[in-house]
Design a protein around this motif. Structure first.
Motif, PDB file in Angstrom:
ATOM      1  N   GLY A   1       3.619  -8.872  -0.632  1.00  0.00           N
ATOM      2  CA  GLY A   1       4.323  -7.769   0.001  1.00  0.00           C
ATOM      3  C   GLY A   1       5.348  -8.239   1.007  1.00  0.00           C
ATOM      4  O   GLY A   1       5.858  -7.452   1.806  1.00  0.00           O
ATOM      5  N   ASP A   2       5.684  -9.515   0.951  1.00  0.00           N
ATOM      6  CA  ASP A   2       6.613 -10.127   1.904  1.00  0.00           C
ATOM      7  C   ASP A   2       8.017 -10.050   1.313  1.00  0.00           C
ATOM      8  O   ASP A   2       8.513 -10.988   0.706  1.00  0.00           O
ATOM      9  CB  ASP A   2       6.201 -11.582   2.135  1.00  0.00           C
ATOM     10  CG  ASP A   2       6.932 -12.211   3.311  1.00  0.00           C
ATOM     11  OD1 ASP A   2       7.815 -11.533   3.877  1.00  0.00           O
ATOM     12  OD2 ASP A   2       6.634 -13.360   3.648  1.00  0.00           O
TER      13      ASP A   2
ATOM     14  N   PHE B   1      11.900  -5.786  -6.806  1.00  0.00           N
ATOM     15  CA  PHE B   1      11.456  -5.425  -5.464  1.00  0.00           C
ATOM     16  C   PHE B   1      12.238  -6.154  -4.371  1.00  0.00           C
ATOM     17  O   PHE B   1      12.172  -5.766  -3.197  1.00  0.00           O
ATOM     18  CB  PHE B   1       9.953  -5.665  -5.316  1.00  0.00           C
ATOM     19  CG  PHE B   1       9.124  -4.767  -6.195  1.00  0.00           C
ATOM     20  CD1 PHE B   1       9.237  -3.387  -6.086  1.00  0.00           C
ATOM     21  CD2 PHE B   1       8.269  -5.293  -7.144  1.00  0.00           C
ATOM     22  CE1 PHE B   1       8.496  -2.544  -6.905  1.00  0.00           C
ATOM     23  CE2 PHE B   1       7.518  -4.462  -7.962  1.00  0.00           C
ATOM     24  CZ  PHE B   1       7.627  -3.080  -7.845  1.00  0.00           C
TER      25      PHE B   1
ATOM     26  N   GLN C   1      -3.380  -1.013  -4.124  1.00  0.00           N
ATOM     27  CA  GLN C   1      -3.174   0.331  -3.584  1.00  0.00           C
ATOM     28  C   GLN C   1      -1.998   0.341  -2.613  1.00  0.00           C
ATOM     29  O   GLN C   1      -1.160   1.253  -2.637  1.00  0.00           O
ATOM     30  CB  GLN C   1      -4.434   0.804  -2.867  1.00  0.00           C
ATOM     31  CG  GLN C   1      -4.361   2.257  -2.400  1.00  0.00           C
ATOM     32  CD  GLN C   1      -4.380   3.223  -3.565  1.00  0.00           C
ATOM     33  OE1 GLN C   1      -5.370   3.317  -4.287  1.00  0.00           O
ATOM     34  NE2 GLN C   1      -3.285   3.956  -3.766  1.00  0.00           N
ATOM     35  N   TYR C   2      -1.921  -0.684  -1.775  1.00  0.00           N
ATOM     36  CA  TYR C   2      -0.813  -0.813  -0.837  1.00  0.00           C
ATOM     37  C   TYR C   2       0.523  -0.928  -1.584  1.00  0.00           C
ATOM     38  O   TYR C   2       1.527  -0.336  -1.174  1.00  0.00           O
ATOM     39  CB  TYR C   2      -1.024  -2.035   0.053  1.00  0.00           C
ATOM     40  CG  TYR C   2       0.083  -2.296   1.050  1.00  0.00           C
ATOM     41  CD1 TYR C   2       0.190  -1.532   2.207  1.00  0.00           C
ATOM     42  CD2 TYR C   2       1.016  -3.303   0.826  1.00  0.00           C
ATOM     43  CE1 TYR C   2       1.210  -1.764   3.116  1.00  0.00           C
ATOM     44  CE2 TYR C   2       2.039  -3.536   1.733  1.00  0.00           C
ATOM     45  CZ  TYR C   2       2.136  -2.766   2.876  1.00  0.00           C
ATOM     46  OH  TYR C   2       3.156  -3.001   3.767  1.00  0.00           O
ATOM     47  N   ALA C   3       0.518  -1.674  -2.688  1.00  0.00           N
ATOM     48  CA  ALA C   3       1.742  -1.836  -3.480  1.00  0.00           C
ATOM     49  C   ALA C   3       2.186  -0.501  -4.073  1.00  0.00           C
ATOM     50  O   ALA C   3       3.379  -0.174  -4.067  1.00  0.00           O
ATOM     51  CB  ALA C   3       1.519  -2.868  -4.583  1.00  0.00           C
TER      52      ALA C   3
ATOM     53  N   ASP D   1       1.562   2.447  -2.823  1.00  0.00           N
ATOM     54  CA  ASP D   1       2.017   3.293  -1.722  1.00  0.00           C
ATOM     55  C   ASP D   1       3.380   2.853  -1.199  1.00  0.00           C
ATOM     56  O   ASP D   1       4.274   3.678  -0.985  1.00  0.00           O
ATOM     57  CB  ASP D   1       0.997   3.255  -0.578  1.00  0.00           C
ATOM     58  CG  ASP D   1      -0.342   3.872  -0.959  1.00  0.00           C
ATOM     59  OD1 ASP D   1      -0.386   4.636  -1.947  1.00  0.00           O
ATOM     60  OD2 ASP D   1      -1.336   3.582  -0.274  1.00  0.00           O
ATOM     61  N   LYS D   2       3.554   1.534  -1.002  1.00  0.00           N
ATOM     62  CA  LYS D   2       4.776   1.027  -0.380  1.00  0.00           C
ATOM     63  C   LYS D   2       5.929   0.874  -1.368  1.00  0.00           C
ATOM     64  O   LYS D   2       7.070   1.223  -1.064  1.00  0.00           O
ATOM     65  CB  LYS D   2       4.500  -0.324   0.285  1.00  0.00           C
ATOM     66  CG  LYS D   2       5.730  -0.920   0.965  1.00  0.00           C
ATOM     67  CD  LYS D   2       5.424  -2.239   1.646  1.00  0.00           C
ATOM     68  CE  LYS D   2       6.675  -2.821   2.306  1.00  0.00           C
ATOM     69  NZ  LYS D   2       6.406  -4.105   2.989  1.00  0.00           N
ATOM     70  N   LEU D   3       5.639   0.344  -2.552  1.00  0.00           N
ATOM     71  CA  LEU D   3       6.704  -0.004  -3.490  1.00  0.00           C
ATOM     72  C   LEU D   3       7.040   1.105  -4.472  1.00  0.00           C
ATOM     73  O   LEU D   3       8.163   1.193  -4.955  1.00  0.00           O
ATOM     74  CB  LEU D   3       6.330  -1.270  -4.270  1.00  0.00           C
ATOM     75  CG  LEU D   3       6.037  -2.511  -3.428  1.00  0.00           C
ATOM     76  CD1 LEU D   3       5.648  -3.672  -4.329  1.00  0.00           C
ATOM     77  CD2 LEU D   3       7.247  -2.882  -2.580  1.00  0.00           C
TER      78      LEU D   3
ATOM     79  N   GLY E   1       5.452   4.575  -4.213  1.00  0.00           N
ATOM     80  CA  GLY E   1       5.370   5.902  -3.629  1.00  0.00           C
ATOM     81  C   GLY E   1       4.733   6.920  -4.556  1.00  0.00           C
ATOM     82  O   GLY E   1       5.061   8.112  -4.499  1.00  0.00           O
TER      83      GLY E   1
END
Length: 283
Positions: free
Chosen positions: A166-167, A201, A262-264, A266-268, A270
């Protein structure tokens, strides 16, 4: 590994399977859900075995067939191999093992990069494994022979790992992307194809560097939309009607960390998704 055949005709309500070695599948999934918004998606991130770039073709093929077997348990109507490395290493074997199954792979964008180039030099950012593959070399040679366009290929060691973490915009990632994009710009490329599904990304970084460093406009090519359109065409060809109605659900599975996937989402992406971490041996 042999698979049982799908019933014929395939139910339109059956899900579409999409997989990658990690979160790269999400960049293709974005285009698929835009084009086919009511379809149920089964997304598989093989993060526990990532990256594929350092593995042999045999190792990658083993993983691809294991993932396909898992997808069969979900009764998918199609599989999108949303990974350039897996496409190059294993898609021919997957199609032979699953002749009844719609299988769509990704290409590293060499063809559109050549089409849009006006300088006669087209750039491709890809993993070292993709660039070293026979499939990629043959494609580049054929395009150069037929169009005269020179293909400048740049391997991007470590970039997939940065994106998996996620960097996307740290100084380390910025420096890494600059180090890979600059040789293409200095070489005269006016198109840059994103030859790995992770790379969209960091497209904003690539675009910013190109605008800053190139005197001429640079076209950046993400092949995800073309993959989605090919999927739609093959589904229509098989007689599977397009679903119309409420947005389809996304069931996501990973051999890595569920919280990271899950974070990916949400962040990438939506988009809402139900994420499940698989135990060893489940896929």
């Amino acid at each position: 590994m042999a698979f049982s055949a799908f019933p014929d005709p395939v139910a339109a309500e059956a899900p579409i399977g999409i997989f990658d070695s990690g979160i790269g599948a999400l960049s293709v999934l974005k285009h698929v859900t835009t084009l086919l918004p009511s379809d149920h998606i089964v997304c598989f991130a093989d993060s526990g075995h990532a990256p594929y770039g350092g593995k042999s073709d045999e190792e990658i093929t083993t993983r691809v067939l294991a993932i396909a077997a898992f997808m069969r348990t979900k009764s998918v109507k199609a599989i999108v191999v949303a990974c350039n490395t897996a496409t190059a290493a294993a898609i021919d074997t997957l199609r032979k093992q699953c002749p009844d199954l719609i299988v769509v792979g990704v290409e590293p964008g060499v063809k559109p990069a050549a089409v849009f180039s006006s300088t006669g030099k087209a750039g491709v950012l890809a993993t070292a494994s993709t660039i070293a593959s026979t499939r990629f070399r043959t494609l580049c040679e054929r395009i150069t022979e037929t169009t005269g366009i020179e293909i400048l290929a740049q391997a991007c060691a470590g970039l997939v790992d940065q994106i998996e973490k996620g960097d996307l915009d740290s100084p380390e990632t910025v420096a890494m992307v600059e180090g890979y994009v600059m040789p293409l710009l200095k070489g005269g490329a006016d198109t840059i194809a994103l030859g790995c599904t992770h790379y969209p990304f960091v497209e904003p970084l690539i675009d910013a560097i190109a605008k800053r460093e190139s005197a001429n406009p640079v076209t950046i090519i993400d092949t995800g939309e073309a993959v989605a359109r090919q999927l739609e065409r093959l589904l229509q060809q098989k007689g599977v009607q397009r679903l119309v109605g409420d947005p389809g659900k996304i069931d996501a599975y990973t051999t890595g960390d569920a919280a990271a996937l899950q974070y990916a989402f949400d962040k990438l992406l939506g988009k809402p998704a139900t994420v499940t971490a698989l135990k060893s041996g489940e896929a």
